[in-house]
Design a protein around this motif. Structure first.
Motif, PDB file in Angstrom:
ATOM      1  N   ASN A  20      10.258   6.951  56.474  1.00  0.00           N
ATOM      2  CA  ASN A  20      10.064   6.559  55.073  1.00  0.00           C
ATOM      3  C   ASN A  20      10.872   7.390  54.092  1.00  0.00           C
ATOM      4  O   ASN A  20      10.710   7.235  52.874  1.00  0.00           O
ATOM      5  CB  ASN A  20       8.581   6.673  54.689  1.00  0.00           C
ATOM      6  N   LEU A  21      11.745   8.254  54.597  1.00  0.00           N
ATOM      7  CA  LEU A  21      12.470   9.186  53.734  1.00  0.00           C
ATOM      8  C   LEU A  21      13.968   9.120  54.007  1.00  0.00           C
ATOM      9  O   LEU A  21      14.391   8.739  55.097  1.00  0.00           O
ATOM     10  CB  LEU A  21      11.966  10.614  53.983  1.00  0.00           C
TER      11      LEU A  21
ATOM     12  N   TYR B  94       0.287   2.956  50.482  1.00  0.00           N
ATOM     13  CA  TYR B  94       0.883   3.092  51.813  1.00  0.00           C
ATOM     14  C   TYR B  94       0.156   4.217  52.547  1.00  0.00           C
ATOM     15  O   TYR B  94       0.042   5.338  52.033  1.00  0.00           O
ATOM     16  CB  TYR B  94       2.377   3.377  51.704  1.00  0.00           C
TER      17      TYR B  94
ATOM     18  N   ASP C  81       4.546  10.249  55.539  1.00  0.00           N
ATOM     19  CA  ASP C  81       6.005  10.180  55.611  1.00  0.00           C
ATOM     20  C   ASP C  81       6.562  10.940  56.813  1.00  0.00           C
ATOM     21  O   ASP C  81       7.579  10.545  57.381  1.00  0.00           O
ATOM     22  CB  ASP C  81       6.617  10.722  54.323  1.00  0.00           C
TER      23      ASP C  81
ATOM     24  N   GLY D 231       6.906   8.252  50.237  1.00  0.00           N
ATOM     25  CA  GLY D 231       8.291   7.846  50.409  1.00  0.00           C
ATOM     26  C   GLY D 231       8.558   6.393  50.078  1.00  0.00           C
ATOM     27  O   GLY D 231       9.536   6.076  49.384  1.00  0.00           O
TER      28      GLY D 231
ATOM     29  N   ALA E 104       1.761  10.314  51.829  1.00  0.00           N
ATOM     30  CA  ALA E 104       2.576   9.094  51.920  1.00  0.00           C
ATOM     31  C   ALA E 104       3.095   8.724  50.538  1.00  0.00           C
ATOM     32  O   ALA E 104       2.403   8.081  49.752  1.00  0.00           O
ATOM     33  CB  ALA E 104       1.734   7.957  52.492  1.00  0.00           C
TER      34      ALA E 104
ATOM     35  N   ASP F  40      15.824   6.504  58.689  1.00  0.00           N
ATOM     36  CA  ASP F  40      15.528   5.948  57.369  1.00  0.00           C
ATOM     37  C   ASP F  40      15.450   4.426  57.474  1.00  0.00           C
ATOM     38  O   ASP F  40      16.467   3.735  57.516  1.00  0.00           O
ATOM     39  CB  ASP F  40      16.619   6.366  56.383  1.00  0.00           C
TER      40      ASP F  40
ATOM     41  N   SER G  56       2.723   0.147  57.900  1.00  0.00           N
ATOM     42  CA  SER G  56       2.748   1.349  57.059  1.00  0.00           C
ATOM     43  C   SER G  56       1.651   1.346  56.012  1.00  0.00           C
ATOM     44  O   SER G  56       1.390   2.372  55.380  1.00  0.00           O
ATOM     45  CB  SER G  56       4.114   1.477  56.370  1.00  0.00           C
TER      46      SER G  56
ATOM     47  N   ASN H 230       9.434   9.909  61.423  1.00  0.00           N
ATOM     48  CA  ASN H 230       9.857  10.031  60.030  1.00  0.00           C
ATOM     49  C   ASN H 230      10.746   8.840  59.704  1.00  0.00           C
ATOM     50  O   ASN H 230      11.931   8.835  60.010  1.00  0.00           O
ATOM     51  CB  ASN H 230      10.618  11.357  59.846  1.00  0.00           C
TER      52      ASN H 230
ATOM     53  N   ARG I 253      13.811   2.452  55.244  1.00  0.00           N
ATOM     54  CA  ARG I 253      13.351   1.882  53.971  1.00  0.00           C
ATOM     55  C   ARG I 253      14.034   0.545  53.682  1.00  0.00           C
ATOM     56  O   ARG I 253      13.391  -0.392  53.196  1.00  0.00           O
ATOM     57  CB  ARG I 253      13.588   2.877  52.833  1.00  0.00           C
TER      58      ARG I 253
ATOM     59  N   TYR J 269      10.673   4.813  46.907  1.00  0.00           N
ATOM     60  CA  TYR J 269      11.838   3.964  47.174  1.00  0.00           C
ATOM     61  C   TYR J 269      11.799   2.696  46.322  1.00  0.00           C
ATOM     62  O   TYR J 269      12.799   2.295  45.731  1.00  0.00           O
ATOM     63  CB  TYR J 269      11.868   3.614  48.656  1.00  0.00           C
TER      64      TYR J 269
END
Length: 412
Positions: A274-275, A249, A253, A229, A227, A162, A189, A272, A164, A233
């Motif tokens: 973005n989650l 984006y 994701d 995520g 996409a 993650d 991204s 992975n 983000r 956020y």
């Protein structure tokens, strides 16, 4: 003791880890540090003072000044993805040892350009992928080499992290004027869709499958989810009206790639970032006699060591029994390093190769092969999930390595 004269390009997050680990050694003299951020320069100076080491020459950003006043034995490069190709190409023009921190490649042309540059100059390159020196990965390698997994069939891995909070600052901004990796990483991204950061997952798997050393990748096919995520956020933190909540984006994701090999194995690689999820490299190694799964702990099944259809109750005992020699000897030194213990071992391999003037465990061809997954996965997704042939950067020499390994094995 031979002392290596070292230059460092990039003293940001990863570069500072290499810097501190170097400062803890007596066989390295850091002569030059090139870092554009004055904040990072001040942090670097504090590290030199912490370890009571003489300050090097600092340059802001002109890496062409690297060899201006001194002959270096080696250089470590830890720079953002956008500038990695030009910096690496420049340094690889010199017949020295070059350690390159895991990066991302945006096209195949730049990779072949690096190959041509290195082969002309005689430079020696090592990709500084620390996960290849993960304790469990190296123990599994020993188990494989001693036949506990039988013949390998299938592997999985990836980079599920993650990011983000790394891709945005606290105000949900990124790009110019923002501190940290959000200043450059998030941009990728917005216009790329593929496995942007494959080396953490594929490096160990490639090692286990002897890629470029008797085996090679032959094809890749990739798929990407929608996409949403990153947009979600920003909305959760700053509302739907924030400018970055309306941005487009492009990066799916979850990006999944399937690779095939010359020896008949398959690999599933996942990206992975973005989650929400705990960090995982998601390793899985399946052979004809057993399986290892590293997800929420270590799960090990070896038919010669446990009851059918059951996991080994105390897998750590098996891992301890097959611990790599370098970990047995160096674990206490590694425990004192800047961050991950495996960073101690990846640096030790690079410095040892430099001192001994030998080929490092993971070389330029390994780096090019692993990095190629990024542009090839993007190409596959852009072409409606087309299967793409995988290039051979070794020009057939992976077969010669197979012959060498067969000879070594027969002589044991």
């Amino acid at each position: 003791m031979n002392t290596i004269k070292l230059g460092i390009i990039g003293a940001g997050y990863r570069g500072s880890i290499h810097l501190e680990n170097c400062l803890q050694r007596e066989d390295i003299s850091i002569e030059i540090v090139i870092e554009p951020s004055l904040v990072n320069q001040q942090k670097a100076i504090a590290l030199f003072q912490k370890y009571n080491k003489k300050l090097p020459t600092f340059y802001n950003s002109d890496y062409t000044l690297l060899f201006k006043d001194i002959i270096l034995d080696a250089v470590i490069i830890s720079v953002p993805w956008d500038v990695f190709p030009e910096v690496a190409k420049y340094v690889l023009q010199f017949p020295i040892y070059v350690g390159i921190e895991a990066a991302s490649a945006q096209n195949m042309e730049l990779l072949f350009d690096l190959k041509t540059t290195q082969e002309k100059s005689g430079a020696t390159c090592m990709i500084l992928e620390n996960t290849c020196f993960h304790r469990d990965v190296m123990a599994v390698q020993n188990m494989i080499d001693q036949g506990l997994f039988g013949e390998l069939i299938h592997c999985r891995g990836g980079y599920e992290h993650d990011l983000r909070s790394i891709k945005f600052d606290k105000n949900m901004n990124y790009g110019n004027g923002v501190e940290g990796e959000a200043s450059w990483r998030t941009h990728h991204s917005t216009f790329r869709n593929g496995d942007l950061y494959p080396t953490h997952g594929i490096g160990p798997i490639a090692s286990l499958l002897k890629i470029n050393k008797g085996n090679r990748f032959t094809s890749i096919v990739s798929h990407a989810t929608k996409a949403v995520g990153l947009k979600s956020y920003v909305e959760q933190n700053k509302g739907v009206n924030h400018p970055n909540a309306t941005n487009k984006y492009t990066l799916g994701d979850v990006v999944t790639s399937t690779l095939t090999t010359a020896n008949g194995e398959t690999i599933v690689l996942t990206h992975n970032t973005n989650l929400p999820r705990p960090y995982s490299l998601g390793f899985r190694v399946q052979g004809t006699k057993g399986i290892w799964i590293q997800e929420h702990g270590n799960h090990l099944h070896l038919q010669d060591k446990c009851v059918a259809d059951e996991w080994i109750e105390k897998p750590y005992q098996v891992f301890n029994a097959f611990d790599a020699t370098c970990w047995k000897k160096g674990q206490y030194k590694a425990a004192k390093t800047a961050r991950h213990q495996m960073d101690y071992f990846v640096l030790d391999e690079f410095i040892s190769a430099t001192v001994e003037k030998r080929k490092p465990k993971y070389d330029l061809y390994d780096m090019l092969t692993w990095l190629a997954i990024s542009p090839l996965s993007e190409l596959s997704i852009n072409q409606n999930n087309k299967t793409i042939p995988f290039p051979d950067f070794t020009d057939g020499n992976w077969k010669q390595d197979e012959q060498k390994m067969t000879t070594v094995t027969s002589n044991k």
